[in-house]
Design a protein around this motif. Structure first.
Motif, PDB file in Angstrom:
ATOM      1  N   GLY A   1      15.098  -4.936   1.001  1.00  0.00           N
ATOM      2  CA  GLY A   1      14.015  -5.666   1.651  1.00  0.00           C
ATOM      3  C   GLY A   1      12.659  -5.035   1.386  1.00  0.00           C
ATOM      4  O   GLY A   1      11.671  -5.733   1.102  1.00  0.00           O
TER       5      GLY A   1
ATOM      6  N   PHE B   1       9.589  -6.791  -0.704  1.00  0.00           N
ATOM      7  CA  PHE B   1       8.256  -6.895  -0.100  1.00  0.00           C
ATOM      8  C   PHE B   1       7.205  -6.292  -1.032  1.00  0.00           C
ATOM      9  O   PHE B   1       6.154  -6.888  -1.281  1.00  0.00           O
ATOM     10  CB  PHE B   1       8.260  -6.178   1.252  1.00  0.00           C
ATOM     11  CG  PHE B   1       7.025  -6.399   2.084  1.00  0.00           C
ATOM     12  CD1 PHE B   1       7.031  -7.324   3.110  1.00  0.00           C
ATOM     13  CD2 PHE B   1       5.868  -5.671   1.861  1.00  0.00           C
ATOM     14  CE1 PHE B   1       5.896  -7.544   3.893  1.00  0.00           C
ATOM     15  CE2 PHE B   1       4.728  -5.876   2.629  1.00  0.00           C
ATOM     16  CZ  PHE B   1       4.741  -6.816   3.650  1.00  0.00           C
TER      17      PHE B   1
ATOM     18  N   CYS C   1       3.842  -8.115  -2.956  1.00  0.00           N
ATOM     19  CA  CYS C   1       2.452  -7.876  -2.544  1.00  0.00           C
ATOM     20  C   CYS C   1       1.871  -6.543  -2.998  1.00  0.00           C
ATOM     21  O   CYS C   1       0.671  -6.308  -2.845  1.00  0.00           O
ATOM     22  CB  CYS C   1       2.321  -7.998  -1.023  1.00  0.00           C
ATOM     23  SG  CYS C   1       2.890  -6.556  -0.106  1.00  0.00           S
TER      24      CYS C   1
ATOM     25  N   PRO D   1       6.070  -2.580   3.524  1.00  0.00           N
ATOM     26  CA  PRO D   1       5.905  -3.327   4.776  1.00  0.00           C
ATOM     27  C   PRO D   1       5.497  -2.462   5.953  1.00  0.00           C
ATOM     28  O   PRO D   1       4.828  -2.932   6.871  1.00  0.00           O
ATOM     29  CB  PRO D   1       7.294  -3.935   5.001  1.00  0.00           C
ATOM     30  CG  PRO D   1       8.231  -3.046   4.258  1.00  0.00           C
ATOM     31  CD  PRO D   1       7.467  -2.551   3.068  1.00  0.00           C
TER      32      PRO D   1
ATOM     33  N   VAL E   1       7.994  -7.268  10.751  1.00  0.00           N
ATOM     34  CA  VAL E   1       7.303  -7.285   9.470  1.00  0.00           C
ATOM     35  C   VAL E   1       6.237  -8.380   9.470  1.00  0.00           C
ATOM     36  O   VAL E   1       6.449  -9.479   9.972  1.00  0.00           O
ATOM     37  CB  VAL E   1       8.302  -7.490   8.306  1.00  0.00           C
ATOM     38  CG1 VAL E   1       9.049  -8.798   8.422  1.00  0.00           C
ATOM     39  CG2 VAL E   1       7.608  -7.386   6.973  1.00  0.00           C
TER      40      VAL E   1
ATOM     41  N   PHE F   1       2.900 -10.397   7.276  1.00  0.00           N
ATOM     42  CA  PHE F   1       2.452 -10.800   5.943  1.00  0.00           C
ATOM     43  C   PHE F   1       0.940 -11.028   5.992  1.00  0.00           C
ATOM     44  O   PHE F   1       0.462 -12.159   6.043  1.00  0.00           O
ATOM     45  CB  PHE F   1       3.196 -12.066   5.509  1.00  0.00           C
ATOM     46  CG  PHE F   1       4.699 -11.939   5.614  1.00  0.00           C
ATOM     47  CD1 PHE F   1       5.413 -11.252   4.642  1.00  0.00           C
ATOM     48  CD2 PHE F   1       5.389 -12.486   6.687  1.00  0.00           C
ATOM     49  CE1 PHE F   1       6.789 -11.119   4.729  1.00  0.00           C
ATOM     50  CE2 PHE F   1       6.760 -12.360   6.792  1.00  0.00           C
ATOM     51  CZ  PHE F   1       7.470 -11.676   5.810  1.00  0.00           C
TER      52      PHE F   1
ATOM     53  N   TRP G   1       0.149 -13.356   0.217  1.00  0.00           N
ATOM     54  CA  TRP G   1       1.281 -14.019   0.862  1.00  0.00           C
ATOM     55  C   TRP G   1       1.058 -15.528   1.007  1.00  0.00           C
ATOM     56  O   TRP G   1       2.017 -16.282   1.190  1.00  0.00           O
ATOM     57  CB  TRP G   1       1.548 -13.403   2.237  1.00  0.00           C
ATOM     58  CG  TRP G   1       2.124 -12.017   2.130  1.00  0.00           C
ATOM     59  CD1 TRP G   1       1.507 -10.846   2.429  1.00  0.00           C
ATOM     60  CD2 TRP G   1       3.430 -11.670   1.660  1.00  0.00           C
ATOM     61  NE1 TRP G   1       2.337  -9.783   2.188  1.00  0.00           N
ATOM     62  CE2 TRP G   1       3.533 -10.258   1.720  1.00  0.00           C
ATOM     63  CE3 TRP G   1       4.529 -12.396   1.202  1.00  0.00           C
ATOM     64  CZ2 TRP G   1       4.686  -9.577   1.333  1.00  0.00           C
ATOM     65  CZ3 TRP G   1       5.680 -11.715   0.818  1.00  0.00           C
ATOM     66  CH2 TRP G   1       5.747 -10.324   0.879  1.00  0.00           C
TER      67      TRP G   1
ATOM     68  N   LYS H   1       9.485 -15.409   2.674  1.00  0.00           N
ATOM     69  CA  LYS H   1       9.026 -14.617   3.819  1.00  0.00           C
ATOM     70  C   LYS H   1      10.092 -14.569   4.910  1.00  0.00           C
ATOM     71  O   LYS H   1      10.308 -13.518   5.538  1.00  0.00           O
ATOM     72  CB  LYS H   1       7.706 -15.184   4.351  1.00  0.00           C
ATOM     73  CG  LYS H   1       6.522 -14.883   3.427  1.00  0.00           C
ATOM     74  CD  LYS H   1       5.205 -15.402   3.951  1.00  0.00           C
ATOM     75  CE  LYS H   1       4.981 -16.851   3.613  1.00  0.00           C
ATOM     76  NZ  LYS H   1       3.596 -17.295   3.852  1.00  0.00           N
TER      77      LYS H   1
ATOM     78  N   LEU I   1      12.754 -12.131   3.941  1.00  0.00           N
ATOM     79  CA  LEU I   1      12.328 -10.753   4.178  1.00  0.00           C
ATOM     80  C   LEU I   1      12.513 -10.347   5.636  1.00  0.00           C
ATOM     81  O   LEU I   1      12.909  -9.216   5.929  1.00  0.00           O
ATOM     82  CB  LEU I   1      10.869 -10.571   3.762  1.00  0.00           C
ATOM     83  CG  LEU I   1      10.629 -10.390   2.261  1.00  0.00           C
ATOM     84  CD1 LEU I   1       9.155 -10.539   1.920  1.00  0.00           C
ATOM     85  CD2 LEU I   1      11.155  -9.036   1.797  1.00  0.00           C
ATOM     86  N   THR I   2      12.239 -11.263   6.557  1.00  0.00           N
ATOM     87  CA  THR I   2      12.447 -10.922   7.975  1.00  0.00           C
ATOM     88  C   THR I   2      13.930 -10.691   8.267  1.00  0.00           C
ATOM     89  O   THR I   2      14.270  -9.923   9.169  1.00  0.00           O
ATOM     90  CB  THR I   2      11.910 -12.036   8.903  1.00  0.00           C
ATOM     91  OG1 THR I   2      12.669 -13.237   8.717  1.00  0.00           O
ATOM     92  CG2 THR I   2      10.445 -12.305   8.642  1.00  0.00           C
TER      93      THR I   2
END
Length: 323
Positions: free
Chosen positions: A225, A229, A233, A237, A255, A257, A262, A270, A273-274
């Motif tokens: 993860g 992330f 970007c 995170p 987390v 963004f 993003w 997204k 990722l959570t």
């Protein structure tokens, strides 16, 4: 492999990896011609080398023999033992091990594209499609490791190598997971196989590993993860200078963004990722669920709601009670 005279002592590790003992360091130069130095770490240097007989190119990691009983001994043994058991397209291939009185030399496949950290520094961030290709390959490798009860424990951008340079691989991102010095082979799932020793690199380290309360293979999913992330970007995170402050931030803050980039990333990515960066490992997506997620297959329109381990256990108990 070419045999020397006098004949070296040769054993065979798992997967048929030759474990060859040489009389001295000079004997290795009769088998390989050393080329460019590829890197320097705490354990030694890595060189490009050409096998004289076959003219094939390899990478050779030279490690000065650590003192018996030192932590470095264990890490070198971990690397050799784990890589000797692994045969996967996206894990670095170990070709042979040579040992002299002074050095241990690991011969592995040559990766000419450097590592993902170096590439991210150049690119600043990866597109969502590029990230998808990398994360799919990484997750596939980690799923393979977990099925064999191997936990890497140090997944990070620096430990993911690119087989070819970006110009040569046509954007396919043929990645190779490397550096198994901190990896561990567990006895499977269950309370008896929980680990408590914290290791790895802080910004990639799972919260359950930082806390010392015990962790398992779910720590690798957290690291995936963090890597995803950062690819999207260019920044991690969660960032703090100390382990305690970082743990506190992770446990008390979801987390976010916030970077402008993003806005160009899909909601599906997204949301994924959570799911990967859940502080509680029981709530975290598994690596197999990641491989089955629609985002991985290219469908960015679906927010696939994951089922956590706790939810699956509750469903099972409810089913048993109803029967």
């Amino acid at each position: 492999m070419e045999q020397l005279s006098p004949r070296p002592s040769t054993a065979t590790l798992e997967k048929g990896v030759p474990d060859i003992r040489l009389k001295n360091d000079a004997d290795l130069s009769k088998i390989y011609v050393y080329g460019t130095k590829l890197g320097q770490g705490g354990f030694g240097a890595v060189y490009e080398a050409t096998h004289i007989e076959t003219q094939t190119k390899w990478a050779i990691k030279e490690v000065c023999k650590p003192a018996p009983g030192s932590s470095k001994v264990k890490m070198v043994e971990n690397e050799i033992n784990c890589l000797s058991q692994i045969n996967h397209a996206h894990v670095i291939h170990l070709e042979a091990v040579y040992t002299t009185n002074k050095r241990i030399c690991l011969v592995s496949e040559l990766c000419k594209g450097g590592d993902l950290r170096q590439l991210l520094d150049k690119k600043k961030f990866f597109t969502e499609d590029e990230t998808r290709k990398i994360i799919f390959c990484l997750a596939d490798a980690v799923a393979y490791l977990h099925k064999r009860d191997i936990v890497h424990r140090d997944l990070k951008l620096e430990n993911i190598l690119l087989k070819n340079s970006l110009d040569e691989d046509d954007g396919t991102f043929d990645i190779k997971v490397a550096d198994f010095g901190l990896s561990v082979k567990t006895g499977g799932v269950g309370i008896n196989n929980i680990r408590t020793d914290a290791c790895g690199t802080l910004i990639y380290m799972a919260p359950e590993m930082m806390s010392g309360r015990g962790y398992s293979h779910w720590c690798d999913v957290w690291s995936i993860g963090v890597i995803m992330f950062m690819l999207l970007c260019g920044e991690p995170p969660f960032v703090c200078k100390t382990k305690n402050k970082l743990l506190d931030k992770i446990m008390n803050k979801q987390v976010e963004f916030t970077q402008p980039i993003w806005a160009k990333v899909s909601d599906a990515a997204k949301y994924l990722l959570t799911c990967l960066l859940k502080a509680e490992p029981a709530d975290r997506m598994s690596v197999q669920q990641l491989l089955e997620n629609p985002w991985i297959t290219g469908d960015t329109s679906v927010l696939c709601v994951q089922t956590s381990v706790l939810e699956m256990m509750c469903d099972y108990l409810e089913h048993e009670e109803s029967n």
